[in-house]
Motif scaffolding. Structure first.
Motif, PDB file in Angstrom:
ATOM      1  N   LEU A 126       4.534  -6.754   3.162  1.00 39.59           N
ATOM      2  CA  LEU A 126       3.794  -7.163   4.063  1.00 39.59           C
ATOM      3  C   LEU A 126       3.728  -6.861   5.754  1.00 39.59           C
ATOM      4  O   LEU A 126       3.271  -7.315   6.500  1.00 39.59           O
ATOM      5  N   ASP A 127       4.966  -5.876   5.646  1.00 38.20           N
ATOM      6  CA  ASP A 127       5.080  -5.555   7.240  1.00 38.20           C
ATOM      7  C   ASP A 127       3.706  -4.622   7.706  1.00 38.20           C
ATOM      8  O   ASP A 127       3.441  -4.397   8.677  1.00 38.20           O
ATOM      9  N   ALA A 128       2.878  -4.463   6.515  1.00 36.49           N
ATOM     10  CA  ALA A 128       1.741  -3.824   6.810  1.00 36.49           C
ATOM     11  C   ALA A 128       0.786  -4.754   7.826  1.00 36.49           C
ATOM     12  O   ALA A 128      -0.122  -4.259   8.341  1.00 36.49           O
ATOM     13  N   VAL A 129       0.903  -6.025   7.569  1.00 35.37           N
ATOM     14  CA  VAL A 129       0.086  -6.831   8.630  1.00 35.37           C
ATOM     15  C   VAL A 129       0.220  -6.538  10.009  1.00 35.37           C
ATOM     16  O   VAL A 129      -0.773  -6.508  10.552  1.00 35.37           O
ATOM     17  N   GLY A 130       1.410  -6.176  10.258  1.00 32.97           N
ATOM     18  CA  GLY A 130       1.463  -5.690  12.009  1.00 32.97           C
ATOM     19  C   GLY A 130       1.096  -4.261  12.175  1.00 32.97           C
ATOM     20  O   GLY A 130       0.651  -3.942  13.127  1.00 32.97           O
ATOM     21  N   LYS A 131       1.751  -3.448  11.167  1.00 27.48           N
ATOM     22  CA  LYS A 131       1.497  -1.939  11.485  1.00 27.48           C
ATOM     23  C   LYS A 131       0.095  -1.473  10.885  1.00 27.48           C
ATOM     24  O   LYS A 131       0.063  -0.181  11.085  1.00 27.48           O
ATOM     25  N   GLY A 132      -0.357  -2.052  10.071  1.00 27.51           N
ATOM     26  CA  GLY A 132      -1.577  -1.530   9.172  1.00 27.51           C
ATOM     27  C   GLY A 132      -1.426  -0.957   7.862  1.00 27.51           C
ATOM     28  O   GLY A 132      -2.336  -1.218   6.930  1.00 27.51           O
ATOM     29  N   PHE A 133      -0.154  -0.515   7.796  1.00 27.97           N
ATOM     30  CA  PHE A 133       0.152  -0.202   6.281  1.00 27.97           C
ATOM     31  C   PHE A 133       1.698  -0.327   6.034  1.00 27.97           C
ATOM     32  O   PHE A 133       2.476  -0.407   7.012  1.00 27.97           O
ATOM     33  N   SER A 134       2.103  -0.101   4.920  1.00 24.41           N
ATOM     34  CA  SER A 134       3.414  -0.057   4.465  1.00 24.41           C
ATOM     35  C   SER A 134       3.508   0.595   3.178  1.00 24.41           C
ATOM     36  O   SER A 134       2.859   0.652   2.493  1.00 24.41           O
ATOM     37  N   ASP A 325      -7.647 -19.253   5.123  1.00 24.73           N
ATOM     38  CA  ASP A 325      -8.479 -18.454   4.747  1.00 24.73           C
ATOM     39  C   ASP A 325      -7.788 -17.038   4.910  1.00 24.73           C
ATOM     40  O   ASP A 325      -7.767 -16.205   4.138  1.00 24.73           O
ATOM     41  N   ILE A 326      -7.237 -17.225   6.066  1.00 24.50           N
ATOM     42  CA  ILE A 326      -6.317 -15.773   6.273  1.00 24.50           C
ATOM     43  C   ILE A 326      -5.405 -15.595   5.248  1.00 24.50           C
ATOM     44  O   ILE A 326      -4.946 -14.736   4.733  1.00 24.50           O
ATOM     45  N   GLU A 327      -4.470 -16.808   4.914  1.00 19.85           N
ATOM     46  CA  GLU A 327      -3.648 -16.661   3.784  1.00 19.85           C
ATOM     47  C   GLU A 327      -4.068 -16.241   2.463  1.00 19.85           C
ATOM     48  O   GLU A 327      -3.499 -15.306   1.745  1.00 19.85           O
ATOM     49  N   ARG A 328      -5.240 -16.817   1.976  1.00 12.57           N
ATOM     50  CA  ARG A 328      -5.884 -16.338   0.896  1.00 12.57           C
ATOM     51  C   ARG A 328      -6.320 -14.918   1.137  1.00 12.57           C
ATOM     52  O   ARG A 328      -5.973 -14.112  -0.101  1.00 12.57           O
ATOM     53  N   SER A 329      -6.793 -14.306   1.824  1.00 14.56           N
ATOM     54  CA  SER A 329      -6.909 -12.800   2.085  1.00 14.56           C
ATOM     55  C   SER A 329      -5.890 -11.959   1.991  1.00 14.56           C
ATOM     56  O   SER A 329      -5.849 -10.989   1.207  1.00 14.56           O
ATOM     57  N   ASP A 330      -4.787 -12.449   2.749  1.00 11.48           N
ATOM     58  CA  ASP A 330      -3.493 -11.787   2.690  1.00 11.48           C
ATOM     59  C   ASP A 330      -3.065 -11.629   1.375  1.00 11.48           C
ATOM     60  O   ASP A 330      -2.473 -10.605   0.922  1.00 11.48           O
ATOM     61  N   ALA A 331      -3.172 -12.813   0.677  1.00 16.32           N
ATOM     62  CA  ALA A 331      -2.625 -12.762  -0.603  1.00 16.32           C
ATOM     63  C   ALA A 331      -3.261 -12.051  -1.724  1.00 16.32           C
ATOM     64  O   ALA A 331      -2.759 -11.319  -2.896  1.00 16.32           O
ATOM     65  N   HIS A 332      -4.635 -12.039  -1.607  1.00 13.41           N
ATOM     66  CA  HIS A 332      -5.482 -11.181  -2.338  1.00 13.41           C
ATOM     67  C   HIS A 332      -5.165  -9.470  -2.450  1.00 13.41           C
ATOM     68  O   HIS A 332      -4.924  -8.847  -3.327  1.00 13.41           O
ATOM     69  N   GLN A 333      -4.859  -9.459  -0.973  1.00  9.76           N
ATOM     70  CA  GLN A 333      -4.844  -7.964  -0.604  1.00  9.76           C
ATOM     71  C   GLN A 333      -3.426  -7.512  -1.192  1.00  9.76           C
ATOM     72  O   GLN A 333      -3.288  -6.550  -1.952  1.00  9.76           O
ATOM     73  N   LEU A 334      -2.541  -8.201  -1.065  1.00 13.52           N
ATOM     74  CA  LEU A 334      -1.057  -8.000  -1.472  1.00 13.52           C
ATOM     75  C   LEU A 334      -1.174  -7.860  -3.093  1.00 13.52           C
ATOM     76  O   LEU A 334      -0.714  -7.089  -3.793  1.00 13.52           O
ATOM     77  N   ALA A 335      -1.870  -8.893  -3.976  1.00 18.26           N
ATOM     78  CA  ALA A 335      -2.107  -8.812  -5.272  1.00 18.26           C
ATOM     79  C   ALA A 335      -2.733  -7.664  -5.714  1.00 18.26           C
ATOM     80  O   ALA A 335      -2.164  -7.016  -6.671  1.00 18.26           O
ATOM     81  N   ALA A 336      -3.719  -7.048  -4.931  1.00 22.49           N
ATOM     82  CA  ALA A 336      -4.436  -5.869  -5.333  1.00 22.49           C
ATOM     83  C   ALA A 336      -3.424  -4.573  -5.320  1.00 22.49           C
ATOM     84  O   ALA A 336      -3.590  -3.801  -6.204  1.00 22.49           O
ATOM     85  N   SER A 337      -2.576  -4.565  -4.219  1.00 25.48           N
ATOM     86  CA  SER A 337      -1.620  -3.444  -4.197  1.00 25.48           C
ATOM     87  C   SER A 337      -0.779  -3.480  -5.281  1.00 25.48           C
ATOM     88  O   SER A 337      -0.537  -2.441  -5.804  1.00 25.48           O
ATOM     89  N   LEU A 338      -0.052  -4.568  -5.756  1.00 27.75           N
ATOM     90  CA  LEU A 338       0.891  -4.616  -6.668  1.00 27.75           C
ATOM     91  C   LEU A 338       0.254  -4.424  -8.077  1.00 27.75           C
ATOM     92  O   LEU A 338       1.076  -3.839  -8.720  1.00 27.75           O
ATOM     93  N   ASN A 339      -0.775  -4.899  -8.320  1.00 24.56           N
ATOM     94  CA  ASN A 339      -1.512  -4.617  -9.690  1.00 24.56           C
ATOM     95  C   ASN A 339      -1.742  -3.186  -9.604  1.00 24.56           C
ATOM     96  O   ASN A 339      -1.658  -2.338 -10.949  1.00 24.56           O
ATOM     97  N   ARG A 340      -2.103  -2.657  -8.872  1.00 26.90           N
ATOM     98  CA  ARG A 340      -2.485  -1.196  -8.653  1.00 26.90           C
ATOM     99  C   ARG A 340      -1.415   0.068  -8.781  1.00 26.90           C
ATOM    100  O   ARG A 340      -1.128   0.677  -9.596  1.00 26.90           O
ATOM    101  N   ASP A 341      -0.138  -0.577  -8.046  1.00 24.62           N
ATOM    102  CA  ASP A 341       0.862   0.462  -7.958  1.00 24.62           C
ATOM    103  C   ASP A 341       2.249   0.072  -8.679  1.00 24.62           C
ATOM    104  O   ASP A 341       2.993   0.896  -8.797  1.00 24.62           O
ATOM    105  N   LEU A 342       2.180  -1.281  -9.110  1.00 24.18           N
ATOM    106  CA  LEU A 342       3.502  -1.517  -9.606  1.00 24.18           C
ATOM    107  C   LEU A 342       3.240  -2.186 -11.081  1.00 24.18           C
ATOM    108  O   LEU A 342       3.994  -1.733 -12.042  1.00 24.18           O
ATOM    109  N   VAL A 343       2.481  -3.055 -11.167  1.00 23.80           N
ATOM    110  CA  VAL A 343       1.840  -3.658 -12.547  1.00 23.80           C
ATOM    111  C   VAL A 343       1.287  -2.642 -13.616  1.00 23.80           C
ATOM    112  O   VAL A 343       1.689  -2.391 -14.758  1.00 23.80           O
TER     113      VAL A 343
END
Length: 343
Positions: A126-134, A325-343
């Motif tokens: 979630l360092d991407a929140v501040g810098k745009g990507f991680s 609302d922001i929390e749900r959006s952050d969680a959905h984006q994080l879940a999408a990245s984990l599902n794509r690259d890890l799971v």
């Protein structure tokens, strides 16, 4: 037997997955020692490094983003709140179907997610929140003839850049030039807080101007506090005073506020003029509070949970709703990245 290749056409080698590819180097381009662009930062320099980032060289911008978290306590607090709120959410894994194999795969993933280190790893992603990507490297465990992620290793964002052709494809910086990221080796998380290039989507970019102006404000505030309430000290010398005499008088006038004593020639005079304090002395504080509120709006979407002031219960509930609302959006984006690259 035909050679196996990755989707990018690069030959597939087992050794690529069993070693750390994006680790630090001592003399190469991936060093842990970074610059400090916040020192002597001016509006012109800030505008220049922001342009550099969108033109393909984000190094100085990413270094500034890290320094902002270290030096601006308010920005650090609200950004940490946003990251920790998502990283501490309960994670559930749903099997693709009721088939025995899918259920077993889901149990395997759940076992990995139950590790004690996961919360810290998610916070790094979630360092991407501040810098745009991680970019987080997956270090694989291959003992007992099975492949399992041993840990997720956060990598300095300065070690990566985006392809200048599209501004979206991440590349790993190396001594021989930038390289494409290998599949199954990295978790790439791009935080989307606005439409556009990933490097322009980080909250640090939005908060950078408030950070700069607040720095100016605090510096002036400290200088003001140092002399506040003290009378104006005026030194007078006769027309025939030498350059040395004038320097002696200036030194005495400058130091008398802290030393409470001075020695000057009898032909010179120091007068104290009462300071006029009719102006607003809380200007610096009000400006700092205003800039902090703008930062809170950018990071949390509201200010009520960071400013302890009178407010109605209804207003607090509305502000909490925006934050949810922001929390749900952050969680959905994080879940999408984990599902794509890890799971």
């Amino acid at each position: 037997m035909p050679e196996l290749v990755w989707p990018n056409g690069r030959p597939m080698r087992r050794s690529d997955l069993t070693r750390e590819i994006a680790g630090p180097t001592v003399t190469g381009v991936r060093q842990v020692v970074s610059g400090h662009p916040a020192q002597g930062l001016t509006p012109g320099r800030l505008a220049a490094l922001l342009r550099e980032a969108e033109e393909g060289d984000p190094t100085r911008y990413l270094e500034l983003a890290e320094e902002m978290e270290e030096k601006d306590l308010h920005y650090r607090s609200v950004l940490a709140t946003r990251k920790l709120q998502v990283s501490q959410l309960e994670i559930t894994v749903e099997p693709a179907s009721d088939a025995k194999e899918d259920v077993a795969n889901a149990a395997l993933v759940e076992g990995f997610l139950e590790r004690d280190e996961l919360q810290e790893e998610l916070c790094d992603i979630l360092d991407a929140v501040g810098k745009g990507f991680s970019v987080t490297e997956i270090v694989w465990e291959t003992s007992e003839r099975q492949w399992m992620p041993a840990r997720l290793e956060w990598r300095f964002p300065q070690w990566f850049q985006f392809d200048r052709r599209d501004g979206r494809t991440p590349l790993l910086r190396g001594d021989a030039g930038p390289e494409s990221l290998l599949p199954y080796k990295f978790v790439l998380h791009i935080h989307k807080s606005k439409s556009g290039l990933p490097i322009r989507g980080g909250l640090a970019r939005a908060a950078a101007w408030c950070y700069l102006f607040k720095n100016y404000d605090i510096k002036d505030w400290v200088a003001f506090a140092e002399v506040y309430g003290q009378p104006l000290r005026v030194g007078k010398y006769h027309p025939g005073a030498t350059e040395g005499d004038r320097k002696t008088l200036l030194k005495a006038v400058a130091n008398i506020g802290s030393d409470a004593a001075a020695i000057i020639p009898s032909s010179m005079l120091i007068e104290f003029v009462k300071a006029d304090q009719t102006g607003s002395v809380d200007l610096y504080e009000r400006l700092a509070e205003y800039l902090d509120k703008q930062t809170s709006k950018a990071v949390l979407g509201q200010t009520l949970t960071t400013e302890v002031k009178e407010g109605s219960r209804a207003a607090a509930q509305v502000h909490d709703g925006v934050r949810d609302d922001i929390e749900r959006s952050d969680a959905h984006q994080l879940a999408a990245s984990l599902n794509r690259d890890l799971v």
